[in-house]
Enzyme design. Structure first.
Site, PDB file in Angstrom:
ATOM      1  CB  CYS A  76      -0.016  38.420 -17.261  1.00  0.00           C
ATOM      2  SG  CYS A  76       1.631  38.573 -17.978  1.00  0.00           S
ATOM      3  CD  GLU A  81      -5.257  40.038 -23.489  1.00  0.00           C
ATOM      4  OE1 GLU A  81      -5.567  39.702 -22.334  1.00  0.00           O
ATOM      5  OE2 GLU A  81      -4.198  40.634 -23.777  1.00  0.00           O
TER       6      GLU A  81
END
Length: 463
Positions: free
Chosen positions: A331, A230
């Site tokens: 998140c 990521e």
């Protein structure tokens, strides 16, 4: 040579090698393709994908695919033990064993969405070759299921990188939940393939922030692990970046901004975690914060405060906005699972902890660390296959990465076990682990009868 010209096998291999580990997993080499290649405008590339007519970025909610996910056990549990525990105050009693499930556990929304889209891609393209640019998520059983569906998963070779030469026009390429780099997107757009983008929307939100940093000439300070897929993808959207793993590395950056220091020593420490040509004396004057979504929310917020205080101290409150940029890209999924972990290990009735999740899963390792720091006996397994029922033995991993084998890990007599799982772990993996626990404690155990339960409530697609 611009990236878009790398179409023949030789050129494609050269492209793949540019993603390789030439500097022992140097992010700037892998993310920027090669120092000689032209910088790709990430926002322009992403916007151009829709115009191809070969780009899918939302699930179709195909019922056939959903049914196959249920059969394979790679989605949310609808009728198994975990589903029944959700309707039973997160608990289960089986003979001498009491199981307590953490309030937040397992699959996050973005992960389930990515797996669903991969299954839908296979169902929608039954006669085509399908590829994934990396593991769809960090779970070995889910990735194996996709391989059984004849979906090839590319892995990064230490010397050669990813060789995409065999992918040709008409094939289907799936971008995993972690995302793909800008250069990969550009390559597959030009290659004429169909692209299925399962990137978690929260990851894409981070990309938007990094893109803003680049357009306004800020250096992206990325809180993450430089070798994580990521973070590699996120870094590819930045003109200039430095990746900090933790608060200690963030402090090194802060100290250099305020005090300067040994430039060469600084660059040596961060050599695998900075953009090509990074100069701390020049590139730390204006910074913006971004994050790998699986990192601790609290740590990311603290790093943001550190950078804000630093820029305010060096340039004054009136100039803060000219030297520091912060957008909300955090998140909550990782933090919610950690908060639930802290809560459950404080339960005095708990005798031991079971953590289920992929051994290469960053967020799962953090869950194991929490239990270990508490001093609670905790066993991290990536699948039920690690548990030897006949010999009451298991192979498990510690929070610091050691693989250990423990015999007689389940004691005789009544036992209360707390269970949690990482954000890339399907409910079925937890159910299979608990099935083996019950069989060790009771050889006559015959399994849990299925019972239809309420489905999981997940956000809408515009979450």
């Amino acid at each position: 040579m611009p990236v878009q010209q790398a179409r023949c096998p030789v050129q494609a291999r050269a492209f793949a090698r540019s993603f390789s580990n030439k500097s022992r997993r140097s992010v700037h080499v892998r993310a920027s393709v090669a120092a000689e290649t032209e910088k790709v405008d990430g926002r322009a590339v992403r916007r151009s994908l829709n115009a191809t007519g070969r780009y899918v970025r939302q699930p179709t909610k195909d019922e056939k695919s959903q049914a196959l996910m249920e059969e394979h056990g790679v989605g949310y549990s609808l009728s198994g033990l975990v589903a029944q525990m959700r309707e039973n105050d997160m608990q289960w009693q089986q003979g001498e064993v009491t199981v307590k499930l953490a309030k937040a556990y397992g699959y996050c929304w973005g992960v389930e969405r990515a797996v669903r889209m991969a299954y839908e891609a296979r169902n929608a393209n039954p006669d085509k070759k399908l590829y994934i640019t990396n593991e769809i998520i960090h779970n070995p059983e889910v990735n194996q299921r996709l391989r059984e569906l004849d979906i090839e998963i590319f892995e990064d070779d230490a010397e050669e990188g990813k060789d995409y030469a065999r992918i040709s026009e008409g094939d289907v390429v799936i971008f995993p939940a972690f995302g793909a780099t800008v250069q990969e997107m550009q390559l597959f757009k030009d290659r004429g393939v169909k692209m299925v983008d399962t990137t978690c929307p929260w990851v894409a939100k981070v990309w938007n922030s990094v893109d803003q940093h680049s357009r306004k000439s800020y250096t992206s300070v990325i809180h993450g692990k430089y070798s994580h897929e990521e973070t590699i993808a996120t870094a590819s959207f930045a003109d200039t970046y430095i990746i900090v793993r933790d608060l200690a590395e963030a402090q090194m950056v802060v100290d250099y901004i305020l005090q300067g220091g040994d430039r060469e020593a600084f660059l040596k420490h961060f050599e695998k975690a900075v953009s090509s040509g990074f100069d701390p004396d020049r590139d730390l004057e204006r910074v913006g914060l971004a994050n790998q979504t699986t990192m601790l929310k609290g740590d990311t917020q603290e790093i943001g405060k550190m950078l804000e205080r630093t820029m305010m101290a060096k340039y004054g409150p009136a100039e803060l906005n000219n030297h520091f940029m912060l957008m909300d890209t955090i998140c909550d999924a990782t933090q919610e699972r950690q908060d639930a972990m802290y809560e459950i290990i404080d339960d005095p009735s708990i005798n031991m902890m079971l953590v289920v999740g992929g051994f290469n899963s960053s967020n799962t390792s953090h869950l194991q660390e929490i239990a270990e720091h508490k001093g609670l006996p905790s066993f991290w397994v990536d699948s039920a296959a690690r548990i030897d029922v006949e010999n009451n033995k298991l192979l498990h991993k510690t929070g610091w990465g050691e693989l250990k084998e423990t015999t007689n890990w389940l004691p005789e007599g009544p036992l209360t076990i707390a269970v949690t799982s990482g954000a890339s772990t399907p409910d079925k993996a937890v159910e299979e682990v608990l099935d083996r626990v019950f069989r060790i404690k009771d050889p006559s155990f015959a399994g849990i009868a299925a019972k239809e339960c309420k489905p999981m409530v997940v956000p809408d697609e515009d979450h």
